[in-house]
Scaffold this motif. Structure first.
Motif, PDB file in Angstrom:
ATOM      1  N   CYS A  73       0.831  -1.205   0.000  1.00  0.00           N
ATOM      2  CA  CYS A  73       0.000   0.000   0.000  1.00  0.00           C
ATOM      3  C   CYS A  73       0.865   1.254   0.000  1.00  0.00           C
ATOM      4  CB  CYS A  73      -0.922   0.017   1.214  1.00  0.00           C
ATOM      5  SG  CYS A  73      -2.182  -1.266   1.213  1.00  0.00           S
ATOM      6  N   ARG A  74       1.922   1.241   0.784  1.00  0.00           N
ATOM      7  CA  ARG A  74       2.790   2.407   0.846  1.00  0.00           C
ATOM      8  C   ARG A  74       3.391   2.711  -0.527  1.00  0.00           C
ATOM      9  NH1 ARG A  74       8.351   3.282   4.144  1.00  0.00           N
ATOM     10  NH2 ARG A  74       7.173   2.509   5.912  1.00  0.00           N
ATOM     11  N   TYR A  75       3.825   1.665  -1.232  1.00  0.00           N
ATOM     12  CA  TYR A  75       4.432   1.890  -2.540  1.00  0.00           C
ATOM     13  C   TYR A  75       3.405   2.377  -3.558  1.00  0.00           C
ATOM     14  CZ  TYR A  75       8.173  -0.675  -0.283  1.00  0.00           C
ATOM     15  OH  TYR A  75       9.136  -1.085   0.604  1.00  0.00           O
ATOM     16  N   GLU A  76       2.211   1.828  -3.492  1.00  0.00           N
ATOM     17  CA  GLU A  76       1.144   2.305  -4.388  1.00  0.00           C
ATOM     18  C   GLU A  76       0.881   3.796  -4.164  1.00  0.00           C
ATOM     19  OE1 GLU A  76      -0.508   0.929  -6.819  1.00  0.00           O
ATOM     20  OE2 GLU A  76      -0.071  -1.214  -6.638  1.00  0.00           O
ATOM     21  N   LEU A  77       0.773   4.198  -2.911  1.00  0.00           N
ATOM     22  CA  LEU A  77       0.463   5.593  -2.591  1.00  0.00           C
ATOM     23  C   LEU A  77       1.645   6.506  -2.889  1.00  0.00           C
ATOM     24  CD1 LEU A  77      -1.492   4.880   0.686  1.00  0.00           C
ATOM     25  CD2 LEU A  77      -2.456   5.950  -1.364  1.00  0.00           C
ATOM     26  N   ALA A  78       2.864   6.026  -2.643  1.00  0.00           N
ATOM     27  CA  ALA A  78       4.037   6.840  -2.923  1.00  0.00           C
ATOM     28  C   ALA A  78       4.171   7.114  -4.417  1.00  0.00           C
ATOM     29  CB  ALA A  78       5.290   6.147  -2.403  1.00  0.00           C
ATOM     30  N   LEU A  79       3.912   6.104  -5.231  1.00  0.00           N
ATOM     31  CA  LEU A  79       3.980   6.302  -6.681  1.00  0.00           C
ATOM     32  C   LEU A  79       2.889   7.259  -7.155  1.00  0.00           C
ATOM     33  CD1 LEU A  79       4.780   2.679  -7.885  1.00  0.00           C
ATOM     34  CD2 LEU A  79       6.254   4.680  -8.093  1.00  0.00           C
ATOM     35  N   GLU A  80       1.693   7.109  -6.592  1.00  0.00           N
ATOM     36  CA  GLU A  80       0.609   8.033  -6.958  1.00  0.00           C
ATOM     37  C   GLU A  80       0.961   9.458  -6.568  1.00  0.00           C
ATOM     38  OE1 GLU A  80      -3.209   8.833  -8.669  1.00  0.00           O
ATOM     39  OE2 GLU A  80      -1.762   7.176  -8.803  1.00  0.00           O
ATOM     40  N   ALA A  81       1.661   9.614  -5.448  1.00  0.00           N
ATOM     41  CA  ALA A  81       2.045  10.952  -4.992  1.00  0.00           C
ATOM     42  C   ALA A  81       3.025  11.629  -5.945  1.00  0.00           C
ATOM     43  CB  ALA A  81       2.646  10.878  -3.590  1.00  0.00           C
ATOM     44  N   THR A  82       3.793  10.834  -6.703  1.00  0.00           N
ATOM     45  CA  THR A  82       4.706  11.445  -7.676  1.00  0.00           C
ATOM     46  C   THR A  82       3.943  12.103  -8.820  1.00  0.00           C
ATOM     47  OG1 THR A  82       4.952   9.445  -9.045  1.00  0.00           O
ATOM     48  CG2 THR A  82       6.445   9.686  -7.157  1.00  0.00           C
ATOM     49  N   ARG A  83       2.686  11.729  -8.998  1.00  0.00           N
ATOM     50  CA  ARG A  83       1.863  12.289 -10.081  1.00  0.00           C
ATOM     51  C   ARG A  83       0.859  13.320  -9.583  1.00  0.00           C
ATOM     52  NH1 ARG A  83       1.368   6.571 -10.274  1.00  0.00           N
ATOM     53  NH2 ARG A  83       2.967   5.654 -11.642  1.00  0.00           N
ATOM     54  N   ARG A  84       0.746  13.457  -8.255  1.00  0.00           N
ATOM     55  CA  ARG A  84      -0.219  14.389  -7.657  1.00  0.00           C
ATOM     56  C   ARG A  84       0.512  15.253  -6.632  1.00  0.00           C
ATOM     57  NH1 ARG A  84      -5.885  12.894  -7.484  1.00  0.00           N
ATOM     58  NH2 ARG A  84      -6.309  11.122  -8.852  1.00  0.00           N
ATOM     59  N   PRO A  85       0.919  16.449  -7.010  1.00  0.00           N
ATOM     60  CA  PRO A  85       1.668  17.301  -6.070  1.00  0.00           C
ATOM     61  C   PRO A  85       0.948  17.531  -4.755  1.00  0.00           C
ATOM     62  CG  PRO A  85       1.755  18.208  -8.285  1.00  0.00           C
ATOM     63  CD  PRO A  85       0.771  17.071  -8.336  1.00  0.00           C
ATOM     64  N   GLU A  86      -0.382  17.649  -4.795  1.00  0.00           N
ATOM     65  CA  GLU A  86      -1.118  17.898  -3.565  1.00  0.00           C
ATOM     66  C   GLU A  86      -1.068  16.674  -2.643  1.00  0.00           C
ATOM     67  OE1 GLU A  86      -4.137  16.500  -6.693  1.00  0.00           O
ATOM     68  OE2 GLU A  86      -2.266  17.644  -6.582  1.00  0.00           O
ATOM     69  N   LEU A  87      -1.025  15.482  -3.225  1.00  0.00           N
ATOM     70  CA  LEU A  87      -0.891  14.278  -2.417  1.00  0.00           C
ATOM     71  C   LEU A  87       0.549  14.120  -1.929  1.00  0.00           C
ATOM     72  CD1 LEU A  87      -2.293  11.762  -1.284  1.00  0.00           C
ATOM     73  CD2 LEU A  87      -1.637  10.552  -3.382  1.00  0.00           C
ATOM     74  N   ARG A  88       1.511  14.562  -2.730  1.00  0.00           N
ATOM     75  CA  ARG A  88       2.914  14.483  -2.329  1.00  0.00           C
ATOM     76  C   ARG A  88       3.151  15.234  -1.023  1.00  0.00           C
ATOM     77  NH1 ARG A  88       6.458  11.159  -3.615  1.00  0.00           N
ATOM     78  NH2 ARG A  88       6.266  10.916  -1.383  1.00  0.00           N
ATOM     79  N   ALA A  89       2.614  16.441  -0.937  1.00  0.00           N
ATOM     80  CA  ALA A  89       2.787  17.239   0.273  1.00  0.00           C
ATOM     81  C   ALA A  89       2.148  16.554   1.469  1.00  0.00           C
ATOM     82  CB  ALA A  89       2.190  18.629   0.066  1.00  0.00           C
ATOM     83  N   PHE A  90       0.979  15.978   1.278  1.00  0.00           N
ATOM     84  CA  PHE A  90       0.272  15.303   2.362  1.00  0.00           C
ATOM     85  C   PHE A  90       1.016  14.036   2.764  1.00  0.00           C
ATOM     86  CE2 PHE A  90      -3.051  12.650   4.207  1.00  0.00           C
ATOM     87  CZ  PHE A  90      -3.719  13.549   5.025  1.00  0.00           C
ATOM     88  N   PHE A  91       1.482  13.274   1.787  1.00  0.00           N
ATOM     89  CA  PHE A  91       2.213  12.037   2.041  1.00  0.00           C
ATOM     90  C   PHE A  91       3.486  12.322   2.833  1.00  0.00           C
ATOM     91  CE2 PHE A  91       5.056   8.557   0.981  1.00  0.00           C
ATOM     92  CZ  PHE A  91       4.236   7.443   0.985  1.00  0.00           C
ATOM     93  N   ASP A  92       4.218  13.358   2.417  1.00  0.00           N
ATOM     94  CA  ASP A  92       5.467  13.702   3.107  1.00  0.00           C
ATOM     95  C   ASP A  92       5.203  14.156   4.545  1.00  0.00           C
ATOM     96  OD1 ASP A  92       6.775  13.067   0.798  1.00  0.00           O
ATOM     97  OD2 ASP A  92       7.175  15.132   0.192  1.00  0.00           O
ATOM     98  N   ALA A  93       4.119  14.895   4.738  1.00  0.00           N
ATOM     99  CA  ALA A  93       3.812  15.399   6.077  1.00  0.00           C
ATOM    100  C   ALA A  93       3.538  14.249   7.044  1.00  0.00           C
ATOM    101  CB  ALA A  93       2.613  16.339   6.019  1.00  0.00           C
ATOM    102  N   THR A  94       2.840  13.212   6.572  1.00  0.00           N
ATOM    103  CA  THR A  94       2.550  12.091   7.461  1.00  0.00           C
ATOM    104  C   THR A  94       3.819  11.308   7.802  1.00  0.00           C
ATOM    105  OG1 THR A  94       2.054  10.578   5.625  1.00  0.00           O
ATOM    106  CG2 THR A  94       0.217  11.850   6.542  1.00  0.00           C
ATOM    107  N   GLY A  95       4.812  11.374   6.929  1.00  0.00           N
ATOM    108  CA  GLY A  95       6.049  10.650   7.174  1.00  0.00           C
ATOM    109  C   GLY A  95       6.923  11.258   8.248  1.00  0.00           C
ATOM    110  N   ARG A  96       6.646  12.506   8.617  1.00  0.00           N
ATOM    111  CA  ARG A  96       7.481  13.176   9.625  1.00  0.00           C
ATOM    112  C   ARG A  96       7.363  12.520  10.996  1.00  0.00           C
ATOM    113  NH1 ARG A  96       5.286  18.142   7.255  1.00  0.00           N
ATOM    114  NH2 ARG A  96       6.699  18.771   5.595  1.00  0.00           N
ATOM    115  N   GLN A  97       6.247  11.844  11.250  1.00  0.00           N
ATOM    116  CA  GLN A  97       6.085  11.206  12.563  1.00  0.00           C
ATOM    117  C   GLN A  97       7.086  10.082  12.768  1.00  0.00           C
ATOM    118  OE1 GLN A  97       2.687   8.500  13.227  1.00  0.00           O
ATOM    119  NE2 GLN A  97       2.099   8.915  11.104  1.00  0.00           N
ATOM    120  N   PHE A  98       7.647   9.555  11.675  1.00  0.00           N
ATOM    121  CA  PHE A  98       8.661   8.510  11.784  1.00  0.00           C
ATOM    122  C   PHE A  98      10.070   9.088  11.657  1.00  0.00           C
ATOM    123  CE2 PHE A  98       4.859   6.604   9.818  1.00  0.00           C
ATOM    124  CZ  PHE A  98       4.531   5.694  10.819  1.00  0.00           C
TER     125      PHE A  98
END
Length: 200
Positions: free
Chosen positions: A112-137
């Motif tokens: 699931c993470r890889y599916e969403l990460a790849l989709e984020a490369t095509r959606r800048p608005e999702l990229r920002a959201f995806f990166d923000a959630t990663g800060r907790q780790f």
């Protein structure tokens, strides 16, 4: 019979169904209608919760981060403190335990993470959201590297994350899918990496 849920329970049901579909069918299989069917909810339930595809993807990323946090359990890692061999050994053991648990019990979350990460490369608005959630780790690792005496904790945290990510991809989707390292092997790997970076 449709499952009857309300509030946060329904949100979890919807996003867990979305993650199931991502792992099973990939991004093309993630539709509002398919989520309704997988969750056992009346048609239109997912649309009421997440009106657009973007909002559904964001909710799914958020749920993935919640579930990953339970698996990786950053709270199990030793609290940042003065660098010492015993403290470093505890850090190595904690990292190995968390990664082994992820690789052996929850490989579908990695897909699931890889599916969403790849989709984020095509959606800048999702990229920002995806990166923000990663800060907790990422942020706890920087703190741990600082406490361990790293002169460049940001860079060393990146190296640690990159090593983990490479191993996870190899075991979840690469040529090592049938050769997941044991917890002892992971302790050895983390030890080599950390001692190489920290010089002790």
């Amino acid at each position: 019979m449709a499952t009857r849920t309300t509030g946060s329970a329904r949100a979890d049901l919807i996003t867990d169904a979305a993650l199931d579909l991502l792992a099973e069918r990939g991004m093309r299989g993630l539709t509002h209608r398919a989520v309704d069917e997988r969750a056992g909810l009346p048609q239109g339930s997912t649309s009421n919760y997440a009106r657009t595809r973007q909002s559904l993807l964001e909710a799914t990323v958020r749920r993935l981060a919640e579930r990953e946090a339970r698996v990786l359990a950053p709270g199990e890692l030793p609290a940042p403190g003065p660098s010492a061999p015993a403290g470093q050994d505890a850090l190595i053991a904690g990292l190995a335990l968390a990664l082994h648990r992820y690789l052996t019990r929850h490989p579908e979350l990695l897909v699931c993470r890889y599916e969403l990460a790849l989709e984020a490369t095509r959606r800048p608005e999702l990229r920002a959201f995806f990166d923000a959630t990663g800060r907790q780790f990422r942020e706890p690792l920087v703190a741990l590297m600082t406490a361990a005496g790293s002169p460049e904790p940001e860079r060393h945290a990146l190296s640690l994350v990159a090593w983990c990510e490479g191993l996870m991809f190899s075991c979840a989707a690469g040529s090592y899918s049938r050769s997941v390292p044991s917890e002892a092997e992971l302790r050895t790997g983390f030890g080599e990496l950390l001692r190489g970076m920290l010089g002790h």
